[in-house]
Write a protein that holds these residues in place. Structure first.
Motif, PDB file in Angstrom:
ATOM      1  N   VAL A  64      31.630 -15.124  18.952  1.00  0.00           N
ATOM      2  CA  VAL A  64      32.203 -16.250  19.362  1.00  0.00           C
ATOM      3  C   VAL A  64      33.703 -16.413  18.475  1.00  0.00           C
ATOM      4  O   VAL A  64      34.720 -17.039  18.764  1.00  0.00           O
ATOM      5  CB  VAL A  64      31.619 -17.379  19.516  1.00  0.00           C
ATOM      6  CG1 VAL A  64      30.435 -17.481  20.429  1.00  0.00           C
ATOM      7  CG2 VAL A  64      31.386 -17.931  18.204  1.00  0.00           C
ATOM      8  N   LYS A  65      33.674 -15.700  17.200  1.00  0.00           N
ATOM      9  CA  LYS A  65      34.810 -15.875  16.341  1.00  0.00           C
ATOM     10  C   LYS A  65      36.093 -15.610  17.067  1.00  0.00           C
ATOM     11  O   LYS A  65      36.025 -14.486  17.662  1.00  0.00           O
ATOM     12  CB  LYS A  65      34.383 -15.116  15.082  1.00  0.00           C
ATOM     13  CG  LYS A  65      35.169 -15.430  14.071  1.00  0.00           C
ATOM     14  CD  LYS A  65      34.740 -14.765  12.648  1.00  0.00           C
ATOM     15  CE  LYS A  65      33.334 -14.785  12.435  1.00  0.00           C
ATOM     16  NZ  LYS A  65      32.683 -14.213  11.131  1.00  0.00           N
ATOM     17  N   GLY A  66      37.118 -16.542  16.737  1.00  0.00           N
ATOM     18  CA  GLY A  66      38.309 -16.377  17.335  1.00  0.00           C
ATOM     19  C   GLY A  66      38.542 -16.888  18.710  1.00  0.00           C
ATOM     20  O   GLY A  66      39.629 -17.056  19.199  1.00  0.00           O
ATOM     21  N   ARG A  67      37.535 -17.221  19.264  1.00  0.00           N
ATOM     22  CA  ARG A  67      37.593 -17.705  20.728  1.00  0.00           C
ATOM     23  C   ARG A  67      37.094 -19.237  20.939  1.00  0.00           C
ATOM     24  O   ARG A  67      37.513 -19.989  21.478  1.00  0.00           O
ATOM     25  CB  ARG A  67      36.467 -16.702  21.572  1.00  0.00           C
ATOM     26  CG  ARG A  67      37.055 -15.440  21.594  1.00  0.00           C
ATOM     27  CD  ARG A  67      36.288 -14.940  22.824  1.00  0.00           C
ATOM     28  NE  ARG A  67      34.787 -14.812  22.560  1.00  0.00           N
ATOM     29  CZ  ARG A  67      33.766 -15.183  23.685  1.00  0.00           C
ATOM     30  NH1 ARG A  67      34.109 -15.660  24.493  1.00  0.00           N
ATOM     31  NH2 ARG A  67      32.510 -15.215  22.935  1.00  0.00           N
ATOM     32  N   PHE A  68      35.995 -19.405  19.893  1.00  0.00           N
ATOM     33  CA  PHE A  68      35.526 -20.748  20.010  1.00  0.00           C
ATOM     34  C   PHE A  68      35.910 -21.719  18.570  1.00  0.00           C
ATOM     35  O   PHE A  68      36.142 -21.007  17.723  1.00  0.00           O
ATOM     36  CB  PHE A  68      33.900 -20.680  19.886  1.00  0.00           C
ATOM     37  CG  PHE A  68      33.405 -20.234  21.309  1.00  0.00           C
ATOM     38  CD1 PHE A  68      34.100 -19.696  22.190  1.00  0.00           C
ATOM     39  CD2 PHE A  68      32.088 -20.484  21.164  1.00  0.00           C
ATOM     40  CE1 PHE A  68      33.278 -19.614  23.364  1.00  0.00           C
ATOM     41  CE2 PHE A  68      31.172 -20.195  22.553  1.00  0.00           C
ATOM     42  CZ  PHE A  68      32.047 -19.496  23.575  1.00  0.00           C
ATOM     43  N   THR A  69      36.199 -22.800  18.813  1.00  0.00           N
ATOM     44  CA  THR A  69      36.475 -23.914  17.808  1.00  0.00           C
ATOM     45  C   THR A  69      35.726 -25.136  17.803  1.00  0.00           C
ATOM     46  O   THR A  69      35.530 -25.804  18.575  1.00  0.00           O
ATOM     47  CB  THR A  69      37.969 -24.180  17.864  1.00  0.00           C
ATOM     48  OG1 THR A  69      38.892 -23.166  17.832  1.00  0.00           O
ATOM     49  CG2 THR A  69      38.414 -25.149  16.412  1.00  0.00           C
ATOM     50  N   ILE A  70      34.754 -25.157  16.617  1.00  0.00           N
ATOM     51  CA  ILE A  70      34.097 -26.373  16.469  1.00  0.00           C
ATOM     52  C   ILE A  70      34.961 -27.532  15.573  1.00  0.00           C
ATOM     53  O   ILE A  70      35.752 -27.178  14.619  1.00  0.00           O
ATOM     54  CB  ILE A  70      32.915 -26.183  15.716  1.00  0.00           C
ATOM     55  CG1 ILE A  70      31.985 -27.474  15.766  1.00  0.00           C
ATOM     56  CG2 ILE A  70      32.921 -25.542  14.252  1.00  0.00           C
ATOM     57  CD1 ILE A  70      30.402 -26.894  15.007  1.00  0.00           C
TER      58      ILE A  70
END
Length: 124
Positions: A64-70
């Motif tokens: 999910v790196k680069g697509r998701f943000t927590i």
């Protein structure tokens, strides 16, 4: 006792976006790291993202790196997961969880409170 309530799941087309929220109550939210996990049908629960107690440091699964943000808002006792460029393989029940630690927490056994989950379905 801590209660975590997720919201924001739903059905979206591939390439679309969703924002999950997780509202916490019952324990000092700002003292603990938070995380998001997901479980697809027939698969084990997997780590998605984690954020430190202060919100200054985050970490993500490679998938999910680069697509998701927590992110988190300690004033609102809420953690978020912004999901962009969604793919059919992101389809799963998404769970938020509160860690027993303040630092980044990558493993299920580092968490002692879990939400009920919210379904995310990505159509192709």
């Amino acid at each position: 006792q801590v209660q975590l309530v997720e919201s924001g799941g739903g059905l979206v087309q591939a390439g679309g976006s969703l924002r999950l929220s997780c509202a916490a109550s019952g324990r000092t939210f700002s003292s603990y790291a938070m995380g998001w996990f997901r479980q697809a049908p027939g698969k084990e629960r997997e780590f998605v993202a984690t954020i430190t107690w202060s919100g200054t440091t985050t970490s993500y699964a490679d998938s999910v790196k680069g697509r998701f943000t927590i992110s988190r808002d300690n004033a609102k006792n809420t953690v978020y997961l912004q999901m962009n460029s969604l793919k059919p393989e992101d389809t799963a029940v998404y769970y938020c969880a509160q860690s027993t630690y303040g630092s980044l927490s990558y493993y299920s056994n580092m968490y002692n409170f879990w939400g009920q989950g919210t379904q995310v379905t990505v159509s192709s």
